[in-house]
Design an enzyme around this catalytic site. Structure first.
Site, PDB file in Angstrom:
ATOM      1  N   ASP A   1       0.825  -1.203   0.000  1.00  0.00           N
ATOM      2  CA  ASP A   1       0.000   0.000   0.000  1.00  0.00           C
ATOM      3  C   ASP A   1       0.864   1.261   0.000  1.00  0.00           C
ATOM      4  O   ASP A   1       1.638   1.482   0.936  1.00  0.00           O
ATOM      5  CB  ASP A   1      -0.907  -0.004   1.232  1.00  0.00           C
ATOM      6  CG  ASP A   1      -1.771   1.236   1.330  1.00  0.00           C
ATOM      7  OD1 ASP A   1      -2.178   1.755   0.278  1.00  0.00           O
ATOM      8  OD2 ASP A   1      -2.041   1.681   2.459  1.00  0.00           O
TER       9      ASP A   1
ATOM     10  N   ASP B   1      -2.296   6.131  -5.343  1.00  0.00           N
ATOM     11  CA  ASP B   1      -2.487   5.237  -4.200  1.00  0.00           C
ATOM     12  C   ASP B   1      -2.892   3.847  -4.671  1.00  0.00           C
ATOM     13  O   ASP B   1      -3.953   3.675  -5.278  1.00  0.00           O
ATOM     14  CB  ASP B   1      -3.556   5.818  -3.277  1.00  0.00           C
ATOM     15  CG  ASP B   1      -3.788   4.962  -2.041  1.00  0.00           C
ATOM     16  OD1 ASP B   1      -2.914   4.134  -1.728  1.00  0.00           O
ATOM     17  OD2 ASP B   1      -4.836   5.127  -1.397  1.00  0.00           O
TER      18      ASP B   1
END
Length: 718
Positions: A355, A557
């Site tokens: 992430d 992201d």
């Protein structure tokens, strides 16, 4: 100043020296400009604002010559007056007036000189600034040099279609079938159509006089339409997206009605639960969003250290070879000679979510005694078995809340292994408690955050920061490749890139807010209208458009699936790109969307997606399904906004490099940058990825059975 005429005359005679000074300064300026010529456009811009020095110098010289001539004439008249009767008194008056005039003239010359000097200094400063900018642009690295990755970790995309679907795709991959689900579906359609054609009477087709094929009356057109090729996501994700959008539209309607009735705007504070979950409070660290809307990209990393076999005896000071395996994996390969040779191996291999929107590092541990993390078949790190485990000097007990759950546990310190390199003495959170339905659904055993130090909880050093400080990689960067529709064909590349995953050069974009991986968003446009930006796109803007107070950002992201927009911008996007039947979606009704970013050298670059790339499809894959834009309303914290998130949908089309821009200092984030290039897709790319990762275990193989009970990962038989 002397009253003597000869001294006065000499002072007058020095006046032309000012023009000579101007001429010298002009030559010096010209020499400097010749040595440091700025770019053409900047030079033209500067020269338009620069005073015309040649004209000023010429004017000063002419004025000086005229003054000298006038003063010489005056001196001659004074000589005549001095020898005339009564001329002494008259001469003194003339001299006094002349002295006053000379003083005034000298003051004017001084002021002119000072003004010229100031203008020269200002002009020099402007030229130096332009030259410096041009030098920076000449020296800045615009394109990625193409150095190869040190290691490639294959990732599996979990899209909430269920564990069974994930295992099935993994099994196909391990068997060597790297085709995408869409390829298999199209192949089935072709075979079906081929079988239908074989049953038809080929004589029913004839050639007319013009040479065109004419079908007979008994040769009906194929009734099986080609399936639409929109964005492929998990059915739960699409359903959740539609629910989110419908809630947002209802809230917008409520706000409008409330405003019209002049009632207190209590509905304005109503926000979707998803929005609250995504918003990062100022006083809390960002975390990975785990729910049914976002995909999770999971892959294996090694944690801890043990010697294998357990009864291995080594001499004092003997060095052992490290194998990126676990005891379980070595035992599974009975023919391997490694089973009888002393080695160092991972204590556990944990599948983590990679992430870029957080810096958390969490690992499921032996401390977990209940909840999803304690289930049989899920890997756990055993800190008591690792020879390199240590308690942190100032450890804390961490609690992290998700939108639909939470995890908590103490901090620990141990070595982490990623392919051929090791990160030593890494602080991380050991999961002791897992609460929430999300952990039942998402098959992950940890989180590996890859954002910047500012986001770190309690100041703990993130894994990639330790990679930088320990110089584990020559190039402190990582890159992501996301497949269009194969959940098993994704990857994170460490320390470099692989040209087989992208087309053209990788262009760099400066990270302007090193909290997120964000860069300047010059504009966001739909078709021929700009909805966010500074007007640089040159497109027609909406009537009520107001430029934002701060420069908008684009946040990249991997933990977010959809594009995001804030507040009113989301409402405008949904108004321009409404949900519709897939058969009604066209380039006119749903035009291309364009994100304009600013490259490191200041040049704008457009990233455009068409309706078949940003419209999701809910249903069985037919034209009668509902299609909806892949946009969510997400509010970014004000100190980091306004911003739009470019998530998984964007990254499926653009190969992305995340470069920290430093060799050994994690805190030095001034040169951090993002790199983008158009991603490649297809069977050949999937085959290349499989060839790069032949020894990486699949998610299913790494699970095994519980040693104590022999129960399989699916649990005990009922």
């Amino acid at each position: 100043m002397s009253d003597h005429p000869s001294l006065m005359l000499s002072s007058f005679a020095r006046k032309p020296d000012w023009s000579h000074y101007h001429h010298q300064q002009q030559q010096k300026e010209h020499a400097k400009r010749s040595q440091h010529a700025p770019p053409a456009r900047a030079a033209a811009r500067q020269l338009r604002t620069r005073p015309t020095r040649a004209k000023k110098a010429a004017g000063s010289a002419a004025a000086g010559a005229a003054t000298v001539a006038a003063r010489a004439a005056t001196f001659g008249s004074w000589l005549a007056l001095a020898f005339a009767p009564g001329g002494a008194e008259a001469l003194s008056g003339e001299v006094a007036q002349g002295a006053t005039a000379v003083a005034i003239q000298a003051h004017r010359v001084l002021l002119d000189t000072q003004q010229d000097q100031r203008e020269n200094e200002q002009h020099e400063a402007r030229e130096q600034q332009v030259t410096a900018q041009a030098t920076v642009h000449r020296n800045v690295q615009i394109y990625h040099p193409g150095h190869a990755a040190v290691h490639v970790t294959r990732l599996h995309r979990y899209d909430h279609s269920g564990i069974e679907a994930m295992m099935e795709e993994e099994a196909r991959w391990m068997r060597g079938d790297v085709s995408s689900p869409s390829d298999r579906s199209n192949s089935n359609n072709i075979n079906s159509n081929s079988n239908n054609n074989d049953d038809r009477d080929s004589a029913a087709a004839t050639i007319d006089a013009s040479g065109d094929l004419v079908l007979g009356s008994d040769h009906a057109p194929d009734q099986k339409e080609a399936k639409p090729g929109f964005l492929q996501l998990g059915s739960q994700q699409v359903a959740g997206l539609l629910e989110h959008q419908q809630k947002a539209l209802v809230q917008l309607s409520e706000k409008e009605v409330t405003s019209q009735l002049s009632r207190p705007r209590r509905h304005q504070r109503l926000v979707d639960y998803r929005t609250r979950q995504k918003t990062v409070p100022k006083d809390k660290p960002a975390v990975t969003r785990l729910d049914s809307l976002d995909s999770q990209y999971v892959g294996p990393i090694g944690v801890g250290t043990v010697t294998y076999p357990a009864n291995c005896k080594t001499a004092e000071g003997q060095s052992l070879i490290f194998l990126d395996s676990t005891e379980e994996e070595i035992r599974a390969n009975k023919s391997s000679s490694n089973e009888s040779t002393c080695h160092i191996v991972n204590q556990a291999k944990i599948w983590v979510v990679f992430d870029t929107g957080s810096t958390n590092l969490w690992v499921s541990s032996d401390l977990c005694q209940s909840g999803p993390c304690s289930r049989l078949g899920r890997a756990r790190y055993d800190h008591l078995q690792s020879s390199t485990f240590a308690d942190p000097a100032h450890g804390v007990y961490l609690n992290i809340e998700f939108g639909t759950g939470k995890i908590s546990g103490p901090q620990g310190v141990d070595d982490f292994h990623v392919g051929p390199f090791t990160v030593y003495k890494q602080t991380f959170g050991m999961i002791e408690v897992q609460e929430g339905k999300v952990f039942d659904e998402v098959p992950f055993e940890g989180i590996l955050g890859l954002a910047f130090p500012k986001m770190s909880a309690n100041g703990a050093r993130a894994l990639f920061d330790n990679i930088i400080e320990q110089k584990a990689l020559e190039n402190n960067e990582f890159a992501f490749y996301f497949s269009l529709d194969n959940p098993s064909a994704n990857a994170i590349l460490w320390g470099g890139v692989d040209k087989n995953f992208y087309d053209g050069p990788i262009e760099y974009f400066h990270v302007d807010d090193p909290y997120y991986w964000s860069t300047n968003l010059k504009s966001f446009s739909i078709g021929d209208k700009e909805y966010l930006g500074d007007g640089s796109s040159g497109l027609l803007q909406v009537e009520d458009y107001e430029p934002p107070v701060r420069q908008p950002k684009a946040i990249v992201d991997t933990g977010t699936t959809f594009f995001t927009a804030e507040g009113d911008l989301f409402d405008k996007v949904m108004d321009r790109l409404p949900a519709a039947l897939c058969r009604d979606v066209t380039e006119t009704s749903h035009p291309p969307i364009t994100f304009r970013l600013q490259r490191v050298d200041g040049e704008p670059r457009d990233f455009t997606l068409t309706h078949d790339q940003y419209m999701t499809q809910q249903g069985d894959g037919s034209w009668s399904d509902t299609c909806s834009p892949a946009f969510m309303r997400i509010n970014i914290p004000k100190q980091h906004g306004p911003a739009m998130v470019l998530g998984e949908v964007f990254l499926r089309h653009f190969f992305a490099v995340f470069d920290r821009g430093t060799k050994s200092h994690p805190e030095d984030v001034a040169n951090a940058r993002l790199g983008f290039a158009k991603a490649k897709h297809g069977l050949a790319v999937n085959q290349h990825l499989r060839a790069l990762t032949p020894n990486q275990p699949s998610f299913q193989i790494s699970k095994g059975t519980d040693e104590a009970t022999g129960i399989s990962p699916d649990g005990p038989d009922e």
